[in-house]
Design an enzyme around this catalytic site. Structure first.
Site, PDB file in Angstrom:
ATOM      1  N   HIS A 142       0.823  -1.228   0.000  1.00 12.56           N
ATOM      2  CA  HIS A 142       0.000   0.000   0.000  1.00 12.56           C
ATOM      3  C   HIS A 142       0.851   1.270   0.000  1.00 12.56           C
ATOM      4  O   HIS A 142       0.315   2.374  -0.166  1.00 12.56           O
ATOM      5  CB  HIS A 142      -0.936   0.033   1.213  1.00 12.56           C
ATOM      6  CG  HIS A 142      -1.960  -1.070   1.223  1.00 12.56           C
ATOM      7  ND1 HIS A 142      -2.880  -1.230   0.214  1.00 12.56           N
ATOM      8  CD2 HIS A 142      -2.193  -2.074   2.115  1.00 12.56           C
ATOM      9  CE1 HIS A 142      -3.646  -2.288   0.485  1.00 12.56           C
ATOM     10  NE2 HIS A 142      -3.248  -2.821   1.626  1.00 12.56           N
ATOM     11  N   ASP A 157      -2.451 -10.959  -2.335  1.00 14.31           N
ATOM     12  CA  ASP A 157      -3.050 -10.449  -1.099  1.00 14.31           C
ATOM     13  C   ASP A 157      -4.514 -10.124  -1.390  1.00 14.31           C
ATOM     14  O   ASP A 157      -4.865  -9.739  -2.503  1.00 14.31           O
ATOM     15  CB  ASP A 157      -2.294  -9.182  -0.670  1.00 14.31           C
ATOM     16  CG  ASP A 157      -2.753  -8.648   0.676  1.00 14.31           C
ATOM     17  OD1 ASP A 157      -2.137  -8.995   1.694  1.00 14.31           O
ATOM     18  OD2 ASP A 157      -3.756  -7.889   0.704  1.00 14.31           O
ATOM     19  N   HIS A 183      -6.210  -7.649  -0.634  1.00 12.16           N
ATOM     20  CA  HIS A 183      -6.432  -6.233  -0.945  1.00 12.16           C
ATOM     21  C   HIS A 183      -5.675  -5.875  -2.226  1.00 12.16           C
ATOM     22  O   HIS A 183      -4.616  -6.444  -2.498  1.00 12.16           O
ATOM     23  CB  HIS A 183      -5.888  -5.329   0.168  1.00 12.16           C
ATOM     24  CG  HIS A 183      -6.511  -5.540   1.509  1.00 12.16           C
ATOM     25  ND1 HIS A 183      -5.961  -6.375   2.453  1.00 12.16           N
ATOM     26  CD2 HIS A 183      -7.632  -5.014   2.054  1.00 12.16           C
ATOM     27  CE1 HIS A 183      -6.726  -6.341   3.559  1.00 12.16           C
ATOM     28  NE2 HIS A 183      -7.745  -5.529   3.336  1.00 12.16           N
ATOM     29  N   ASP A 229      -4.537 -12.577   3.549  1.00 13.43           N
ATOM     30  CA  ASP A 229      -5.762 -12.121   4.209  1.00 13.43           C
ATOM     31  C   ASP A 229      -7.030 -12.459   3.428  1.00 13.43           C
ATOM     32  O   ASP A 229      -8.134 -12.108   3.855  1.00 13.43           O
ATOM     33  CB  ASP A 229      -5.693 -10.626   4.560  1.00 13.43           C
ATOM     34  CG  ASP A 229      -5.097  -9.784   3.455  1.00 13.43           C
ATOM     35  OD1 ASP A 229      -5.081 -10.251   2.297  1.00 13.43           O
ATOM     36  OD2 ASP A 229      -4.647  -8.658   3.738  1.00 13.43           O
TER      37      ASP A 229
HETATM   38 ZN   LIG Z   1      -4.103  -7.238   2.560  1.00 16.83          ZN
END
Ligand SMILES: [Zn+2]
Length: 319
Positions: free
Chosen positions: A104, A139, A141, A225
């Site tokens: 991120h 991931d 996200h 996740d």
């Molecule tokens: Zn994540």
């Protein structure tokens, strides 16, 4: 080639208090310990000097770096060694089991528990050496930092499968990169609730792009996740899918390395890392969870998204 975990316990010194991205994620996981080289000199391959200075100062005093990201006095050393572990992984074909995560973080800001973008720094170094780099980010996200860093480039292809909608926003199938990088961003947006079947379908369906890109190196943003036990997302993925993804990558590509991103239920995270490594290294996956199936409704929704993705990518790639 066998993928070896690279683990420096300095990553536990990034103390975050009562926070999902905490040392408990990796404490006691039992990986062999080693000391990796810090990589302060490589931060500006991707990040601005201003960002590096802000992170250094924030770590010295401790507290919040942004709305989601906590730092403490141990965080600087952990962060520069997380980058170092990832660079070492790139050299050895290893898996940097490290924290803080990175995907991120953008060129000039931290976000979403990430200080420096570990995978982007390693990919940039390889691209600067003339390599074509595929970043595969599984991931749960979107790695919005990584995506932004490379969105206008055609030498680094960013391929992400993630829950959509979800934090940090964006990551729809229509986002395919810009300028010279158009067609070199591939987002596979999973509806909330998706299980192993859709996760693996999404990877396999878009694999032809990765093959056609013909990367010299594959850099994996390995976040876990998407696991059904994870508190931050609503996916229903198990160790079964992570094992299969490991096996698929080893079968398809010559030069692969990985670095850890998310995964916030410690026991599930540690099982998932081992399942991925076992799959990559040719293990039979004896102790995997039972594969999860998604509802017809989710299948329909995902099929529509994949059709749309195919249309968006049609000028560039054939799925
Ligand atoms: Zn994540």
């Amino acid at each position: 080639m066998r993928m070896r975990p690279i683990y420096d316990p300095v990553c536990l010194e990034h103390e975050t208090g009562a926070h999902p991205e905490c040392a408990r994620r990796l404490a006691g996981a039992g990986f062999d310990e080693e000391r990796v080289a810090p990589a302060e000199d490589s931060l500006e391959l991707v990040h601005t000097g201003g960002h590096v200075d802000r992170v250094r100062e924030a770590c010295a005093r401790g507290g919040m770096l942004d709305a989601d990201t906590v730092v403490s006095t141990g965080s600087w050393e952990a962060a520069v060694r997380a980058v170092g572990a990832t660079l070492q992984a790139a050299e050895e074909g290893g898996f940097a089991i490290t924290r803080p995560p990175g995907h991120h973080a953008a060129a000039d800001r931290s976000a979403g528990f990430c200080l420096f973008n570990n995978v982007a720094i390693a990919a940039r170094r390889l691209a600067n050496a003339g390599k074509k780099v595929l970043i595969f980010d599984f991931d749960g996200h979107l790695g919005d930092g990584t995506s932004a860093i490379f969105e206008e480039e055609d030498q680094v292809l960013y391929w992400s499968i993630h829950q959509h909608p979800a934090y940090p926003g964006g990551g729809g199938e229509t986002e395919i990169g810009r300028g010279r990088g158009e067609g070199f961003t591939v987002n596979v947006p999973l509806p909330p609730g998706s299980g192993d079947d859709l996760f693996l379908q999404g990877v396999r369906h878009t694999l032809p792009v990765a093959r056609a890109f013909a990367p010299d190196v594959v850099a994996v943003s390995a976040g876990f996740d998407a696991h059904r036990a994870d508190p931050l997302l609503d996916l229903n993925v198990t160790t079964h899918a992570f094992h299969r993804v490991g096996r698929l990558l080893a079968g398809e590509f010559e030069n692969v390395f990985a670095t850890l991103e998310g995964g916030y239920e410690p026991a599930a995270l540690q099982r998932s890392i081992r399942a991925f490594l076992d799959g990559f290294n040719g293990g039979a996956g004896e102790a995997l969870e039972k594969a999860t199936d998604s509802s017809f409704k989710l299948h329909d929704e995902f099929d529509m998204r994949l059709c749309h993705l195919e249309e968006c990518l049609a000028p560039h790639w054939r799925l």
